[in-house]
Design an enzyme around this catalytic site. Structure first.
Site, PDB file in Angstrom:
ATOM      1  NE  ARG A 120      -4.071  -1.955   2.012  1.00  0.00           N
ATOM      2  CZ  ARG A 120      -3.994  -2.927   2.922  1.00  0.00           C
ATOM      3  NH1 ARG A 120      -3.107  -2.869   3.883  1.00  0.00           N
ATOM      4  NH2 ARG A 120      -4.819  -3.943   2.872  1.00  0.00           N
ATOM      5  CE  LYS A 142      -2.338  14.068 -13.631  1.00  0.00           C
ATOM      6  NZ  LYS A 142      -2.791  14.613 -14.918  1.00  0.00           N
ATOM      7  CD  GLU A 184       4.664  16.970 -22.023  1.00  0.00           C
ATOM      8  OE1 GLU A 184       3.946  17.946 -21.739  1.00  0.00           O
ATOM      9  OE2 GLU A 184       4.217  15.809 -22.112  1.00  0.00           O
ATOM     10  CE  LYS A 219       3.446  17.916 -13.390  1.00  0.00           C
ATOM     11  NZ  LYS A 219       3.574  16.717 -14.176  1.00  0.00           N
ATOM     12  CD  GLU A 229      -5.927  16.454 -14.443  1.00  0.00           C
ATOM     13  OE1 GLU A 229      -4.742  16.063 -14.387  1.00  0.00           O
ATOM     14  OE2 GLU A 229      -6.673  16.203 -15.386  1.00  0.00           O
ATOM     15  NE  ARG A 233      -1.180  17.093 -11.838  1.00  0.00           N
ATOM     16  CZ  ARG A 233      -0.400  16.295 -11.153  1.00  0.00           C
ATOM     17  NH1 ARG A 233      -0.549  16.216  -9.841  1.00  0.00           N
ATOM     18  NH2 ARG A 233       0.525  15.572 -11.742  1.00  0.00           N
ATOM     19  CG  ASN A 237      -4.042  16.974 -18.831  1.00  0.00           C
ATOM     20  OD1 ASN A 237      -2.982  16.395 -18.642  1.00  0.00           O
ATOM     21  ND2 ASN A 237      -5.084  16.859 -18.013  1.00  0.00           N
ATOM     22  CG  HIS A 240      -1.220  16.105 -22.798  1.00  0.00           C
ATOM     23  ND1 HIS A 240      -0.526  17.274 -22.982  1.00  0.00           N
ATOM     24  CD2 HIS A 240      -0.344  15.253 -22.203  1.00  0.00           C
ATOM     25  CE1 HIS A 240       0.697  17.144 -22.502  1.00  0.00           C
ATOM     26  NE2 HIS A 240       0.840  15.924 -22.030  1.00  0.00           N
ATOM     27  CG  HIS A 244      -3.081  11.353 -23.832  1.00  0.00           C
ATOM     28  ND1 HIS A 244      -3.596  11.586 -22.585  1.00  0.00           N
ATOM     29  CD2 HIS A 244      -1.740  11.376 -23.694  1.00  0.00           C
ATOM     30  CE1 HIS A 244      -2.599  11.751 -21.720  1.00  0.00           C
ATOM     31  NE2 HIS A 244      -1.465  11.640 -22.369  1.00  0.00           N
ATOM     32  CG  HIS A 257       3.858  11.813 -24.172  1.00  0.00           C
ATOM     33  ND1 HIS A 257       2.508  11.574 -24.092  1.00  0.00           N
ATOM     34  CD2 HIS A 257       4.100  12.865 -23.345  1.00  0.00           C
ATOM     35  CE1 HIS A 257       1.956  12.439 -23.249  1.00  0.00           C
ATOM     36  NE2 HIS A 257       2.901  13.234 -22.783  1.00  0.00           N
TER      37      HIS A 257
HETATM   38  P1  NAD Z   1      10.826   7.087 -22.139  1.00  0.00           P
HETATM   39  O1  NAD Z   1      10.796   6.847 -20.703  1.00  0.00           O
HETATM   40  O2  NAD Z   1      10.417   5.989 -23.050  1.00  0.00           O
HETATM   41  O3  NAD Z   1      12.303   7.566 -22.519  1.00  0.00           O
HETATM   42  C1  NAD Z   1      12.571   7.871 -23.865  1.00  0.00           C
HETATM   43  C2  NAD Z   1      13.726   7.026 -24.402  1.00  0.00           C
HETATM   44  O4  NAD Z   1      14.947   7.611 -23.951  1.00  0.00           O
HETATM   45  C3  NAD Z   1      13.762   5.578 -23.939  1.00  0.00           C
HETATM   46  O5  NAD Z   1      14.226   4.777 -24.983  1.00  0.00           O
HETATM   47  C4  NAD Z   1      14.786   5.606 -22.806  1.00  0.00           C
HETATM   48  O6  NAD Z   1      15.404   4.362 -22.650  1.00  0.00           O
HETATM   49  C5  NAD Z   1      15.743   6.637 -23.299  1.00  0.00           C
HETATM   50  N1  NAD Z   1      16.495   7.379 -22.293  1.00  0.00           N
HETATM   51  C6  NAD Z   1      16.012   7.965 -21.168  1.00  0.00           C
HETATM   52  N2  NAD Z   1      16.973   8.673 -20.583  1.00  0.00           N
HETATM   53  C7  NAD Z   1      18.090   8.523 -21.328  1.00  0.00           C
HETATM   54  C8  NAD Z   1      19.402   9.041 -21.253  1.00  0.00           C
HETATM   55  N3  NAD Z   1      19.771   9.907 -20.309  1.00  0.00           N
HETATM   56  N4  NAD Z   1      20.292   8.666 -22.193  1.00  0.00           N
HETATM   57  C9  NAD Z   1      19.928   7.833 -23.200  1.00  0.00           C
HETATM   58  N5  NAD Z   1      18.690   7.335 -23.356  1.00  0.00           N
HETATM   59  C10 NAD Z   1      17.794   7.687 -22.415  1.00  0.00           C
HETATM   60  O7  NAD Z   1       9.903   8.348 -22.552  1.00  0.00           O
HETATM   61  P2  NAD Z   1       9.788   9.804 -21.936  1.00  0.00           P
HETATM   62  O8  NAD Z   1       9.605  10.685 -23.106  1.00  0.00           O
HETATM   63  O9  NAD Z   1      10.833  10.098 -20.954  1.00  0.00           O
HETATM   64  O10 NAD Z   1       8.401   9.704 -21.142  1.00  0.00           O
HETATM   65  C11 NAD Z   1       7.204   9.450 -21.812  1.00  0.00           C
HETATM   66  C12 NAD Z   1       6.203   8.888 -20.838  1.00  0.00           C
HETATM   67  O11 NAD Z   1       5.972   9.820 -19.798  1.00  0.00           O
HETATM   68  C13 NAD Z   1       4.865   8.583 -21.461  1.00  0.00           C
HETATM   69  O12 NAD Z   1       4.427   7.328 -21.042  1.00  0.00           O
HETATM   70  C14 NAD Z   1       3.963   9.659 -20.884  1.00  0.00           C
HETATM   71  O13 NAD Z   1       2.627   9.254 -20.790  1.00  0.00           O
HETATM   72  C15 NAD Z   1       4.573   9.874 -19.543  1.00  0.00           C
HETATM   73  N6  NAD Z   1       4.272  11.168 -18.930  1.00  0.00           N
HETATM   74  C16 NAD Z   1       3.873  11.149 -17.637  1.00  0.00           C
HETATM   75  C17 NAD Z   1       3.599  12.337 -16.995  1.00  0.00           C
HETATM   76  C18 NAD Z   1       3.231  12.334 -15.546  1.00  0.00           C
HETATM   77  O14 NAD Z   1       2.864  13.384 -15.021  1.00  0.00           O
HETATM   78  N7  NAD Z   1       3.356  11.233 -14.847  1.00  0.00           N
HETATM   79  C19 NAD Z   1       3.747  13.557 -17.672  1.00  0.00           C
HETATM   80  C20 NAD Z   1       4.155  13.525 -18.999  1.00  0.00           C
HETATM   81  C21 NAD Z   1       4.424  12.322 -19.615  1.00  0.00           C
HETATM   82  N1  GLY Z   2       1.407  15.918 -17.117  1.00  0.00           N
HETATM   83  C1  GLY Z   2       0.156  16.310 -16.580  1.00  0.00           C
HETATM   84  C2  GLY Z   2       0.113  16.355 -15.097  1.00  0.00           C
HETATM   85  O1  GLY Z   2       1.075  16.046 -14.439  1.00  0.00           O
HETATM   86  O2  GLY Z   2      -0.878  16.689 -14.533  1.00  0.00           O
END
Ligand code: NAD
Ligand code: GLY
Length: 353
Positions: A120, A142, A184, A219, A229, A233, A237, A240, A244, A257
């Site tokens: 949990r 998130k 972003e 942020k 949200e 918040r 988006n 998005h 999305h 993304h």
């Molecule tokens: P990702 O985690 O897939 O990373 C992108 C690529 O870069 C991957 O192949 C990874 O292995 C590589 N990588 C990462 N760091 C590296 C480094 N320093 N050197 C070399 N390679 C590296 O994608 P992302 O763009 O980081 O994240 C996208 C995800 O984040 C999506 O799933 C999206 O929905 C999510 N997201 C979440 C939130 C949230 O608030 N939680 C906000 C925005 C996006």
């Molecule tokens: N990326 C959208 C949020 O964190 O709310």
């Protein structure tokens, strides 16, 4: 000698935490964690790309097991989450143990969900290594995974205890990923801070550490005012709703993304001119900054309106079957609107083809 480090505080009462931003922070992580009063045992969750580059470095300063998932969005799945969860009892993690997410947003969202649900909830530390993760996903709590039907449909709000963004790690990030993360950054400026937007127009991607700091500060402010949200918040988006939907239609492959968000912002800019009073010249500035950042601005023929609409209906942002869009009243000021009609959407998508 310790190098410069910025600290941004996310003020959430007893769930408050710091975001540390600077070069060379991975080597100092042991010291940062020691102030958190964590248990002895911990696990580092990372992906195959990041593991090769940084896991050994982290293990040198942190006694923790490393678990690796395949790189890519497809790892943000219930299957991977359950695989990870089922490994944790064998590592004898208890309530004081910790999970470190070392990687991009995929690892952060997945590991965060695992940390939120195991026993949990156990301590969670974000160590973002992609630009997108540093400026957005590692902050705000998130966490979650995708379902085949849509993105992030399973998850939990679960704040990390600490975020450590070592900007040196950006040096190994592939160019395309860097650009996607920059989408972003543009989003954050567009919804909140016109001065920052102008700064981005002037500096482009030349001062990333400063861009990370400014995005985290924005942020942190938004999340502090509306953690779950309930209202404000949602402006994070921006871009998005369409973004999305495109990712879901592409099966989370082929479009990153950030690239989908860039296209979504172009559509949202058109909708903002129509429904929120955004001046045409400001919409054009937004599209120009996206294009100058080598991000896509044209949807092409790949996405059909009916498919996009169907995918949007499944999105969490749909309320009572009505689509909700984040629109800009002006650069630096966003509003959530349900005034967008099907005809508006059709027109925006047509203009962005
Ligand atoms: P990702 O985690 O897939 O990373 C992108 C690529 O870069 C991957 O192949 C990874 O292995 C590589 N990588 C990462 N760091 C590296 C480094 N320093 N050197 C070399 N390679 C590296 O994608 P992302 O763009 O980081 O994240 C996208 C995800 O984040 C999506 O799933 C999206 O929905 C999510 N997201 C979440 C939130 C949230 O608030 N939680 C906000 C925005 C996006
Ligand atoms: N990326 C959208 C949020 O964190 O709310």
């Amino acid at each position: 000698m310790a190098t410069h480090m910025d600290t941004v505080r996310v003020a959430l009462g007893e769930r408050s935490y710091d975001i540390l931003i600077g070069a060379g922070l991975l080597a100092r992580i042991g010291a940062f964690l020691s102030s958190l009063n964590l248990g002895q045992r911990g696990v580092i969750i990372t992906d195959t790309n990041v593991e090769k580059l940084y896991a050994a470095k982290l293990r040198a300063v942190l006694a923790a097991e490393v678990i690796t998932v395949p790189a890519g969005e497809s790892s943000k799945s219930l299957r991977q989450a359950s695989r990870l969860l089922e490994m944790l009892p064998g590592l004898k993690l208890d309530r004081r143990s910790f999970v470190v997410a070392l990687g991009g947003g995929v690892v952060g969202d997945l590991a965060g969900f695992v940390a939120a649900t195991y026993l949990r909830g156990i301590n969670f530390i974000q160590v973002p290594t992609s630009l997108l993760a540093m400026v957005d996903s590692s902050v705000g709590g998130k966490t979650g995974v995708n379902l085949p039907q849509g993105k992030n449909l399973v998850g939990a709000f679960y704040q990390p205890r600490l975020v450590i963004a070592d900007t040196d790690t950006l040096q190994t990030l592939p160019e395309r990923e860097l650009r996607a993360g920059f989408a972003e950054v543009i989003k954050t400026a567009a919804i909140w801070d016109a001065g920052f937007f102008t700064w981005l127009e002037q500096h482009g991607q030349t001062s990333l550490a400063e861009a990370v700091r400014r995005c985290c500060a924005i942020k942190a402010e938004v999340v502090s005012r509306d953690e779950r949200e309930g209202g404000l918040r949602a402006i994070l988006n921006f871009g998005h709703t369409v973004g999305h939907a495109m990712e879901a239609l592409a099966g989370y492959a082929g479009v990153l993304h950030g690239e989908a968000v860039a296209l979504g912002m172009c559509c949202a800019a058109e909708l903002s001119v129509k429904r929120a009073g955004l001046k045409r010249e400001e919409a054009d500035r937004l599209k120009r900054l996206i294009a100058n950042s080598q991000l896509p601005t044209r949807l092409g023929e790949r996405y059909r309106l009916e498919d996009l609409r169907a995918a949007m209906q499944l999105d969490k942002k749909t309320v009572g079957g009505r689509l909700r869009f984040v629109l800009l009243k002006k650069l630096g000021e966003a509003v959530v609107s349900d005034a967008v009609t099907d005809a508006d959407l059709e027109e925006a998508i047509y203009v962005c083809r």
